[in-house]
Enzyme design. Sequence first.
Site, short mmCIF file in Angstrom:
data_model
loop_
_atom_site.label_atom_id
_atom_site.label_comp_id
_atom_site.label_asym_id
_atom_site.label_seq_id
_atom_site.Cartn_x
_atom_site.Cartn_y
_atom_site.Cartn_z
N CYS A 1 58.56 45.95 36.83
CA CYS A 1 59.58 46.67 36.06
C CYS A 1 59.17 46.84 34.60
O CYS A 1 59.53 47.82 33.96
CB CYS A 1 60.91 45.92 36.10
SG CYS A 1 61.66 45.95 37.71
N CYS B 1 50.11 40.18 24.56
CA CYS B 1 49.73 41.56 24.27
C CYS B 1 51.03 42.28 23.92
O CYS B 1 52.02 41.64 23.55
CB CYS B 1 49.02 42.19 25.47
SG CYS B 1 50.03 42.26 26.94
#
Length: 350
Positions: A184, A317
Site C-alpha cells: 500500500c 529512505c
Amino acid sequence: MSIQDASRFSRQMTLPQVGEAGQTRIQNGRVLIVGIGGLGCPAALYLAAAGVGKLGLVDPDQVALSNLQRQILYTPADLGQNKVLSAAEKLLVFNPNLQIKCFAQALTAENAEMLIKDWDVVIDGSDQIAVRYLLNAACNKNNIPFIYGSIYRFSGQVSVFQKPGPCYRCLFPDPPAKGSIPDCNQGGVLGAIAGLVGTIQALESLKVLLGLDSLAGQLLLIDGLEMQFEKIALSRAPDCLCCGKAPQPLHEFANQRIMQISPVKLHAWIASQSQLQLLDVRTPNSSDPLKGRNLPLEELSQHLYSLEQGAPILVYCQRGIRSTAAAELLLEAGFTQVYNLQGGLDNLND
Ligand SMILES: [Zn+2]
C-alpha cells in the site's frame, strides 16, 4: 442465550441460515486476525458486532498517521500505540462480552503454529507476501480454514483456503522475489477498497463458523474502478509445495525479521541505542533530517565491510521501500540487529 443477546442479535438470528443455533455457533467461534490494518480493522469490527465469542489480534506494529486513511479502528489519539492494544480497546467498547487475545508480535516460522492452533478460522490481514505463504502453510498443516484477502490500488481478491480444496500456494506456486510486489505504501490504495475486502473476509469467516458454503475453491476478483466482481474456480495443484505430497516444512519460511521502528517513537528510540549506525539508502543530494551516513541502496553491497555487523543499524529512505530492500540485504549478509524506519522519512514528517 440471554434476553439481551437475543435482542442484540435478533436481526441476524431471523435469517434461516443463522437462527438461535447459528448464533450459538458464532458466539462459540474463535477467529484469529493476522494484521490489524486496512483489512483486519473492518473484519474485526463486523465480527465483534456479529457476536463472535473470541478474537485474536496479531500485529507487531504501532499506529502511524498514514494508517488512518483506511485502518478505521484508529484515531489520531492512537498514534504510536500498539495496534493490537488500541484495536482491542475499541472492540471491547463495541462488545464488552468479546474475549480478545492480543499478540503484539510478528508471525514467524517459529511461532506460527503456536499462534494459530487454538482458533477456528484465521484471517489474512497482512500485506506481506512472506507472512501470507507462512500462514497458508501453517493453516493447511493444522487444518484451519484460512480467509485470504489482498488489495492493490482499486482491486482486491478474496478466497477461503480449506482442506480438501486448493490452498494459496496452489494458486501462486512461487513466492515472488522480495520487493517485486508493491504494498500500500508504494502502490497506493483507497480505504474503501480495504473496507470492502475486509468486510467480505468477515462474512466468509461467519459462513465458515455457521457451516455454510464459503468461497472455498473459488477466487473472488474485485475491480473497484469498473465495479465488477468475478469469481473463478480454483483447483488443487498436485505438486503443490504446501498441500501436495511433499510439503515444504514450515522452517523453510524462517527469515530473520527486520525490526520496524515507528516514526512516532523514533527519536526516543535513537536516544536509547548505543553504537547505532544510521544509514540513509536514498540516492545522494536528498536532505536528511536524521543526519545519517548516505549509502545508496545500489551501492550498499559493495560497502558492507565498512559497517559494524555486531551493532544495531537503522536503515531509512523516503517511503520505506528501498530501506526494506536494504534491510533484507543486510540480514542476508549476516547482520542481526537491523531496524527499518517504518514508512520512511515521509511518515516522520507527518
Ligand atoms: Zn496447495
